[in-house]
Design a protein around this motif. Structure first.
Motif, PDB file in Angstrom:
ATOM      1  N   UNK A   1       0.839  -1.194   0.000  1.00 10.40           N
ATOM      2  CA  UNK A   1       0.000   0.000   0.000  1.00 10.40           C
ATOM      3  C   UNK A   1       0.879   1.251   0.000  1.00 10.40           C
ATOM      4  N   UNK A   2       0.304   2.348  -0.455  1.00  9.38           N
ATOM      5  CA  UNK A   2       1.068   3.587  -0.590  1.00  9.38           C
ATOM      6  C   UNK A   2       0.141   4.778  -0.330  1.00  9.38           C
ATOM      7  N   UNK A   3       0.560   5.963  -0.741  1.00  9.44           N
ATOM      8  CA  UNK A   3      -0.231   7.180  -0.571  1.00  9.44           C
ATOM      9  C   UNK A   3      -0.535   7.782  -1.940  1.00  9.44           C
ATOM     10  N   UNK A   4      -1.722   8.362  -2.095  1.00 11.25           N
ATOM     11  CA  UNK A   4      -2.015   9.066  -3.340  1.00 11.25           C
ATOM     12  C   UNK A   4      -1.440  10.479  -3.276  1.00 11.25           C
ATOM     13  N   UNK A   5      -1.683  11.284  -4.283  1.00 14.35           N
ATOM     14  CA  UNK A   5      -1.067  12.606  -4.332  1.00 14.35           C
ATOM     15  C   UNK A   5      -1.664  13.604  -3.350  1.00 14.35           C
ATOM     16  N   UNK A   6      -2.664  13.168  -2.597  1.00 15.46           N
ATOM     17  CA  UNK A   6      -3.210  13.999  -1.522  1.00 15.46           C
ATOM     18  C   UNK A   6      -2.933  13.405  -0.146  1.00 15.46           C
ATOM     19  N   UNK A   7      -2.123  12.347  -0.108  1.00 15.49           N
ATOM     20  CA  UNK A   7      -1.709  11.765   1.159  1.00 15.49           C
ATOM     21  C   UNK A   7      -2.629  10.715   1.731  1.00 15.49           C
TER      22      UNK A   7
END
Length: 453
Positions: A126-132
């Motif tokens: 899992x990761x973060x999108x461009x808004x966190x």
């Protein structure tokens, strides 16, 4: 259009037949069951504890960091427990005989190992999108784990089409049809109401989705189980004969129903496994999107929670439908008059509850299909983010709302077949990733076993 429908249907008969996806998905389940040393058995009670340990109808608010483990479970179960539990079990029985339910159980047992692998990989990658915000799912573990953006992109496109657009149309259509049958309400009106409900929840983001599913899923499950148990108690003398029909029918379908269902062992196995996998979604790559954003200490912890989703879907809810159908005698004695799909379920509950049965099925179908729409829309959103970033999320949500209204009034034979097709082909890149990255799941489980006593 009719020719296209026939073509897609023929492709699906091969894709979901005994020589393609069925052996692939069941084989994956058997492989991971052995590789993980029967994790679904050895860690079952721990899975129950993790799945329901933080159960609450008023849990913490989900946010950028994700949602609680229970909220992730209910979001996943919302997708798994849908029209397939009411119509899928009925279709399996009508086409493959009562023995199809036995093969559903087999598919679910091994599927619990497969979905464990999916959930653990979703947590690891899992990761973060461009808004966190936390994001994850097969597209992310395919691109980061396998290093194949092309395969990840293929998966993302197919799941957006299969669930976000086409699948949601047929869910809306199922709701509209059931309410028209029960109450005479025009499908377009129901389509607008469904679109308004989904739009209100969906446009509120992950916090409103988690807030809704943690309440909606337990309540809808309790409602359906109570109704089914009432019918089963009324016909309790048919419980043992129903079990006999299932076990005999698994290996001698003609004997189980006296020839009412003219199925073979091959058909019992095919329909049971195919509809079972379609219902619990193990290996299909859908529910990992929910499990990816659960806030847990160990990836394997959420893998155990995912096991409970398959168990609840098949061994609890789907079994309720199956036993109501078999115990009420809804199959009848005329081979030419066996109802298909949801009509068989409606007939069974009408026998059990009288005129109230049709209304009961319509209300349950609204909750089941409505919750599935919410989760499927969310799963599609995660892949929209993967392909286009967060800027494309709001247009995607607006398109979903339009598709729901259209779906409520369309004739959807072709749409159902297209949904089956895209559901099938999105399995392939996901299964490739599961086998390729399975060693990391074993490592995560070993770490969990060492750290958690």
């Amino acid at each position: 259009m009719d020719q296209l429908n026939v073509l897609v249907s023929d492709i699906n008969s091969i894709l979901w037949g005994p020589y393609c996806l069925i052996p692939i998905l069941v084989g994956a389940g058997i492989y991971f069951t052995l590789k993980l040393k029967f994790v679904q058995v050895k860690r079952f009670f721990k899975a129950v504890r993790y799945g329901f340990g933080d159960m609450s109808l008023q849990g913490e608010k989900a946010g950028k960091d994700g949602m609680s483990s229970f909220q992730s479970l209910t979001t996943a179960v919302a997708a798994q427990v849908g029209t397939g539990n009411m119509a899928g079990a009925a279709t399996a029985i009508a086409c493959g005989g009562p023995g199809a339910i036995f093969w559903m159980w087999i598919a679910a047992f091994f599927g619990m190992a497969t979905i464990f692998v999916e959930a653990v990989l979703a947590q690891i990658y899992k990761t973060k999108d461009d808004k966190g915000h936390s994001v994850g799912g097969p597209a992310y573990y395919i691109s980061k784990g396998l290093g194949s953006k092309a395969l990840a992109g293929f998966f993302a496109v197919t799941i957006i089409l299969a669930l976000g657009f086409i699948g949601n149309m047929v869910q809306a259509n199922s709701i509209a049809d059931s309410f028209y049958t029960a109450f005479g309400i025009p499908p377009f009106v129901i389509g607008l109401l469904v679109a308004a409900f989904v739009g209100f929840i969906f446009l509120g983001g992950v916090s409103r989705l988690a807030y809704t599913t943690e309440k909606m899923v337990p309540l809808m499950a309790v409602l359906y189980i109570i109704g089914a148990v009432i019918v089963m108690v009324i016909h309790i003398d048919q419980l043992i004969p129903a079990f006999k029909m299932i076990f005999v029918g698994a290996f001698d379908p003609m004997a189980a129903t006296g020839g009412v269902i003219g199925a073979s062992i091959k058909e019992a196995m095919r329909y049971g496994v195919a509809r079972g996998l379609f219902s619990n979604e193990a290996g299909m790559g859908s529910t990992p999107h929910a499990h990816a954003i659960a806030k847990v200490k160990y990836p394997a912890q959420q893998g155990l929670v995912a096991i409970i989703g398959v168990f609840f879907d098949t061994f609890v809810v789907l079994n309720m439908t199956a036993f109501v159908i078999l115990m009420t005698g809804a199959l009848g004695t005329d081979p030419n008059a066996v109802p298909q799909g949801i009509a068989l379920t409606q007939k069974a509950f009408t026998i059990g509850l009288g005129p109230l049965g049709s209304t009961f099925v319509a209300v349950c179908l609204f909750f089941f299909a409505g919750s599935t729409i919410l989760s499927w829309s969310f799963f599609g959103e995660q892949n929209i983010k993967y392909l286009f970033g967060t800027k494309a999320v709001r247009p995607y949500k607006l398109v979903i709302i339009v598709f729901l209204v259209l779906g409520s009034v369309l004739k959807v034979d072709l749409v159902w077949n297209l949904a089956d097709f895209f559901n099938g082909i999105m399995v392939l890149p996901n299964i490739i990733a599961l086998f390729a990255l399975g060693k990391f799941v074993s490592m995560a489980l070993d770490e969990f076993n060492r750290e958690v006593k």
